[in-house]
Design an enzyme around this catalytic site. Structure first.
Site, PDB file in Angstrom:
ATOM      1  CG  HIS A  37      -2.250  -0.568   1.974  1.00  0.00           C
ATOM      2  ND1 HIS A  37      -1.578  -1.945   2.081  1.00  0.00           N
ATOM      3  CD2 HIS A  37      -2.764  -1.142   0.510  1.00  0.00           C
ATOM      4  CE1 HIS A  37      -2.691  -2.886   2.067  1.00  0.00           C
ATOM      5  NE2 HIS A  37      -3.600  -2.570   1.551  1.00  0.00           N
ATOM      6  CG  ASP A 150      -5.630  -6.808  -5.663  1.00  0.00           C
ATOM      7  OD1 ASP A 150      -6.033  -7.750  -5.001  1.00  0.00           O
ATOM      8  OD2 ASP A 150      -5.228  -6.187  -5.107  1.00  0.00           O
TER       9      ASP A 150
HETATM   10  P1  AMP Z   1      -7.206  -3.622  -0.514  1.00  0.00           P
HETATM   11  O1  AMP Z   1      -6.228  -2.742   0.545  1.00  0.00           O
HETATM   12  O2  AMP Z   1      -5.921  -4.764  -0.675  1.00  0.00           O
HETATM   13  O3  AMP Z   1      -8.075  -3.753  -1.646  1.00  0.00           O
HETATM   14  O4  AMP Z   1      -5.790  -2.922  -2.131  1.00  0.00           O
HETATM   15  C1  AMP Z   1      -5.510  -1.083  -2.294  1.00  0.00           C
HETATM   16  C2  AMP Z   1      -4.553  -1.163  -2.842  1.00  0.00           C
HETATM   17  O5  AMP Z   1      -3.343  -1.882  -2.349  1.00  0.00           O
HETATM   18  C3  AMP Z   1      -5.062  -1.777  -4.233  1.00  0.00           C
HETATM   19  O6  AMP Z   1      -5.286  -1.274  -5.643  1.00  0.00           O
HETATM   20  C4  AMP Z   1      -3.815  -3.109  -4.352  1.00  0.00           C
HETATM   21  O7  AMP Z   1      -3.947  -4.256  -5.533  1.00  0.00           O
HETATM   22  C5  AMP Z   1      -3.167  -2.750  -3.612  1.00  0.00           C
HETATM   23  N1  AMP Z   1      -1.907  -3.877  -3.024  1.00  0.00           N
HETATM   24  C6  AMP Z   1      -1.824  -4.736  -2.326  1.00  0.00           C
HETATM   25  N2  AMP Z   1      -1.493  -5.650  -2.225  1.00  0.00           N
HETATM   26  C7  AMP Z   1      -0.487  -4.884  -3.133  1.00  0.00           C
HETATM   27  C8  AMP Z   1       1.704  -5.444  -3.461  1.00  0.00           C
HETATM   28  N3  AMP Z   1       1.621  -6.231  -2.677  1.00  0.00           N
HETATM   29  N4  AMP Z   1       1.394  -4.292  -3.501  1.00  0.00           N
HETATM   30  C9  AMP Z   1       0.835  -3.607  -5.050  1.00  0.00           C
HETATM   31  N5  AMP Z   1      -0.030  -2.981  -4.769  1.00  0.00           N
HETATM   32  C10 AMP Z   1      -1.088  -3.332  -3.428  1.00  0.00           C
END
Ligand code: AMP
Length: 284
Positions: A37, A150
């Protein structure tokens, strides 16, 4: 860092910033923040005057009540991480603030959501479409930052932005990994030490599959090989492994040398470690 819980108060503040000519970069998240994030926050900082991060565990995108119930919620620690990273604004609404009543509208992303996450999590992308479009309307960012981790979500949101003419630029950022290759994820916190130890096999399996494809093996053979490899690892239950066209996300057939269009290929995996479901992907 300023923290807002109410839509109208946030909008009032953002209007003033916009009137000063400042550009807004937006990073939507569900919290339980990690360096993946933060890499999006850093990108947003590099490309915008003001960085807004939202934290909202969106109930409409969960098709599994247990998954929603155990989704980690760590607002205090998240807030500190964002502050340290130099985020300007945190928007953390309650479910009542976002959904005074549950939306009746539905998003249909067609073929983009009949595969992989869409197939195994019915209704998931409808929930993603609803929450992301609401957040885009609330924040009105110039740029919005999403993670390649994602991949299907990126495709769905890109479709939504194009078809509904959202006036913003999507920026897709690379997947951040732990030292042993495991893709960073909020759900990793729910892994037991034993599960955490075997979780990197998912990334390893993707890389073996990539190597086989580069040796020009058939997709069907590579899929069987990967399933066999993971079958031997006790504690990992493969849900799907797909080799897909990067743009359409539809299954790719044959061998890489038969890829006449020459477009990129996505290798996407989802697996359960106990009750925790992890996803990952790599691109060739
Ligand atoms: P989430 O909180 O899981 O909904 O993720 C929020 C954002 O962070 C989304 O755009 C995800 O694709 C991105 N994200 C989650 N994990 C990663 C990671 N390991 N590397 C890069 N971006 C990430």
């Amino acid at each position: 860092m300023l923290v807002f819980h109410q839509i109208s108060v946030l909008q009032e503040h953002l209007k003033k910033l916009r009137n000063q000519g400042l550009s807004i970069g937006f990073v939507p998240t569900m919290g339980a923040l990690h360096q993946g994030h933060i890499s999006l926050i850093n990108q947003a900082k590099a490309q915008s005057d003001i960085v807004v991060c939202s934290i909202f565990v969106n109930p409409t995108q969960f098709n599994n009540a247990h998954d929603l119930a155990v989704y980690p919620r760590t607002l205090e620690a998240d807030s500190q991480m964002l502050d340290t990273a130099g985020c300007d604004i945190l928007f953390a609404p309650s479910a009542e603030e976002m959904y005074p009543k549950l939306p009746t509208m539905k998003f249909d992303f067609g073929a983009l959501e009949t595969v992989m996450e869409g197939a195994f999590r019915p209704g998931h992308f409808n929930g993603v479409g609803i929450v992301v479009s609401k957040l885009f309307h609330i924040v009105q960012p110039d740029k919005a930052f999403f993670g390649q981790k994602d991949l299907q979500q990126c495709a769905v949101i890109s479709c939504m932005v194009n078809e509904l003419s959202f006036h913003l630029e999507l920026v897709i950022c690379p997947t951040q990994r732990e030292e042993d290759g495991l893709a960073m994820s909020s759900r990793n916190r729910n892994l037991s030490p034993e599960q955490r130890a075997i979780a990197p096999f998912l990334y390893q399996a993707l890389n073996y599959a990539k190597a086989s494809l580069l040796q020009d093996k058939e997709v069907s053979e590579v899929k069987t090989e990967l399933a066999e490899f993971l079958k031997n690892i006790e504690g990992i239950e493969l849900e799907y492994f797909e080799i897909s066209d990067f743009d359409t996300l539809q299954p790719f057939h044959g061998t890489l040398s038969q890829n006449s269009g020459g477009g990129k290929i996505a290798l996407c995996i989802a697996a359960f470690l106990g009750k925790t479901r992890l996803i990952d992907n790599i691109i060739i």
